[in-house]
Motif scaffolding. Structure first.
Motif, PDB file in Angstrom:
ATOM      1  N   GLY A   1     -10.002  -2.564   0.942  1.00 47.86           N
ATOM      2  CA  GLY A   1      -8.333  -3.138   1.347  1.00 47.86           C
ATOM      3  C   GLY A   1      -8.680  -4.567   1.491  1.00 47.86           C
TER       4      GLY A   1
ATOM      5  N   ASN B   1      -5.453 -12.566  -8.038  1.00 50.99           N
ATOM      6  CA  ASN B   1      -4.874 -11.780  -9.254  1.00 50.99           C
ATOM      7  C   ASN B   1      -3.574 -11.288  -9.073  1.00 50.99           C
ATOM      8  OD1 ASN B   1      -7.378 -12.313 -10.572  1.00 50.99           O
ATOM      9  ND2 ASN B   1      -8.356 -10.484  -9.817  1.00 50.99           N
ATOM     10  N   LEU B   2      -3.255 -10.824  -7.420  1.00 45.80           N
ATOM     11  CA  LEU B   2      -2.049 -10.289  -7.155  1.00 45.80           C
ATOM     12  C   LEU B   2      -1.037 -11.441  -7.234  1.00 45.80           C
ATOM     13  CD1 LEU B   2      -0.632  -8.034  -5.837  1.00 45.80           C
ATOM     14  CD2 LEU B   2      -0.951  -9.217  -3.619  1.00 45.80           C
TER      15      LEU B   2
ATOM     16  N   ILE C   1       0.974  -8.519   3.029  1.00 40.86           N
ATOM     17  CA  ILE C   1       0.770  -7.999   1.794  1.00 40.86           C
ATOM     18  C   ILE C   1      -0.665  -7.191   1.698  1.00 40.86           C
ATOM     19  CG2 ILE C   1       2.098  -9.528   0.405  1.00 40.86           C
ATOM     20  CD1 ILE C   1      -0.464 -11.202  -0.314  1.00 40.86           C
ATOM     21  N   THR C   2      -0.982  -6.263   0.896  1.00 44.87           N
ATOM     22  CA  THR C   2      -2.019  -5.773   0.706  1.00 44.87           C
ATOM     23  C   THR C   2      -2.487  -5.596  -0.830  1.00 44.87           C
ATOM     24  OG1 THR C   2      -1.160  -3.342   0.716  1.00 44.87           O
ATOM     25  CG2 THR C   2      -1.802  -4.393   3.014  1.00 44.87           C
ATOM     26  N   THR C   3      -3.812  -5.535  -0.983  1.00 44.04           N
ATOM     27  CA  THR C   3      -4.283  -5.190  -2.280  1.00 44.04           C
ATOM     28  C   THR C   3      -5.787  -4.740  -2.121  1.00 44.04           C
ATOM     29  OG1 THR C   3      -4.433  -6.065  -4.753  1.00 44.04           O
ATOM     30  CG2 THR C   3      -5.127  -7.744  -2.727  1.00 44.04           C
ATOM     31  N   THR C   4      -6.247  -4.488  -3.423  1.00 44.21           N
ATOM     32  CA  THR C   4      -7.700  -3.963  -3.428  1.00 44.21           C
ATOM     33  C   THR C   4      -8.518  -4.999  -4.051  1.00 44.21           C
ATOM     34  OG1 THR C   4      -6.809  -1.720  -3.306  1.00 44.21           O
ATOM     35  CG2 THR C   4      -9.045  -1.977  -3.744  1.00 44.21           C
TER      36      THR C   4
ATOM     37  N   ARG D   1      -5.896  -7.989   2.902  1.00 44.04           N
ATOM     38  CA  ARG D   1      -4.601  -8.103   3.427  1.00 44.04           C
ATOM     39  C   ARG D   1      -4.374  -9.365   3.740  1.00 44.04           C
ATOM     40  NH1 ARG D   1      -6.129  -3.909   8.405  1.00 44.04           N
ATOM     41  NH2 ARG D   1      -7.090  -5.677   9.714  1.00 44.04           N
TER      42      ARG D   1
ATOM     43  N   ALA E   1      -9.030 -11.137  -5.192  1.00 43.41           N
ATOM     44  CA  ALA E   1      -7.875 -10.036  -5.205  1.00 43.41           C
ATOM     45  C   ALA E   1      -6.611 -10.659  -5.129  1.00 43.41           C
ATOM     46  CB  ALA E   1      -8.469  -8.945  -4.395  1.00 43.41           C
ATOM     47  N   VAL E   2      -6.578 -11.571  -4.021  1.00 41.39           N
ATOM     48  CA  VAL E   2      -5.019 -12.229  -4.059  1.00 41.39           C
ATOM     49  C   VAL E   2      -4.697 -13.267  -4.929  1.00 41.39           C
ATOM     50  CG1 VAL E   2      -4.083 -14.006  -2.272  1.00 41.39           C
ATOM     51  CG2 VAL E   2      -5.667 -12.348  -1.251  1.00 41.39           C
TER      52      VAL E   2
ATOM     53  N   ASP F   1       2.236 -12.621   5.143  1.00 40.88           N
ATOM     54  CA  ASP F   1       3.087 -13.230   3.956  1.00 40.88           C
ATOM     55  C   ASP F   1       4.196 -13.623   4.637  1.00 40.88           C
ATOM     56  OD1 ASP F   1       4.191 -13.701   1.584  1.00 40.88           O
ATOM     57  OD2 ASP F   1       4.334 -11.796   0.918  1.00 40.88           O
TER      58      ASP F   1
ATOM     59  N   HIS G   1     -12.491 -11.122  -2.010  1.00 42.44           N
ATOM     60  CA  HIS G   1     -10.956 -10.856  -1.519  1.00 42.44           C
ATOM     61  C   HIS G   1     -10.184 -11.944  -1.981  1.00 42.44           C
ATOM     62  CE1 HIS G   1     -11.688  -7.654   1.635  1.00 42.44           C
ATOM     63  NE2 HIS G   1     -12.410  -7.378   0.771  1.00 42.44           N
TER      64      HIS G   1
END
Length: 271
Positions: free
Chosen positions: A11, A81-82, A2-5, A13, A78-79, A16, A75
């Motif tokens: 970035g 939140n995703l 999985i990737t997000t920002t 990553r 960000a995970v 998963d 980072h």
């Protein structure tokens, strides 16, 4: 994967695997999360397992400036939140310090934690004079010696094991490129400094995991965390050391799964 920002645009990553309640794994030094693959393989039938490729060890993100622990926490944020659901956070070695800082910075994001020998500062700096010598060796173009110094004098592994690990780096170019990141990781922990007061406010269930063959100072750091934190359980792995995730993945996975079942599958037992 999985990737997000992250908020700064960098970035993020993570590997998963699996389905179910979420476990976030934060690896230790000289790694990209692969050292936890065998543990993840034993968890993924019951949990969704995310192995973050930590920013500190992203060769594609480092620009010459040292990465701070606060940037790494972003980072993790960000995970969080995703995924947007409670999860269990697991941190190994310096990833354990990142887990502690994430638990402080993101209250409510995690239902519990497993910390495998985080080298958090409990008095003098972690790196100190030895880190200065390791950086000097790195600046002189000697990554093998830099890693050997780090392992022998900071991690406090036996001299023969430190020498062998350093020699191995000269045979694997990718590992050689990770050595300065390992030194930056140590410096980032020293920059965070003594944070036991902050960690004392972490009230979710926390398993403090150690090995009976690990360097003594790692046990002393677990002792300090156990005294400071209000809701801990101490687990000591027999005949294992700091690399138990690689050498005893079944035992480590069972410990993680037990806490995961308690805090993620049985809401009535959450703190």
């Amino acid at each position: 994967m999985i990737t997000t920002t992250a908020a700064d645009g960098s970035g993020v990553r993570a590997y998963d695997e699996g389905q179910g309640p979420v476990i976030l794994l934060l690896h230790g030094g000289m790694d990209d999360g692969e050292s936890w693959a065998r543990v993840a393989a034993r968890l993924r039938s019951r949990f969704r397992v995310l192995r973050l490729h930590r920013r500190q060890y992203r060769l594609d993100l480092k620009t010459g400036e040292a990465c701070t622990m606060a940037e790494e926490v972003e980072h993790v944020r960000a995970v969080v939140n995703l995924i947007d659901e409670p999860m269990l956070i697991v941190g190994h070695s310096s990833g354990g310090v990142l887990a502690l800082e994430s638990l402080v910075a993101l209250p409510g994001a995690f239902a519990g934690a497993v910390l495998h020998e985080p080298p958090c500062v409990i008095g003098p700096p972690l790196g100190g004079e030895a880190l200065t010598r390791a950086r000097a060796a790195m600046a002189a173009g000697r990554p093998s010696r830099a890693l050997a110094i780090f392992l022998r004098d900071i991690v406090r592994t036996p001299a023969w094991a430190a020498w062998m690990s350093g020699a191995f780096v000269s045979l694997v170019p990718r590992l050689g490129r990770l050595v300065p990141h390992q030194l930056d990781d140590c410096a980032a922990i020293d920059e965070v400094g003594l944070r036991l007061d902050a960690y004392s406010r972490i009230d979710v269930p926390v398993v403090l995991l150690g090995g009976e063959r690990s360097p003594a100072h790692l046990g002393e750091r677990l002792d300090a965390l156990e005294r400071a934190m209000p809701n801990t359980e101490r687990v000591r792995l027999r005949r294992q050391g700091h690399a138990a995730n690689n050498l005893a993945p079944v035992q480590v996975a069972e410990i993680i799964a037990e806490l995961g079942d308690e805090v993620l599958r049985d809401p009535s037992r959450r703190k």
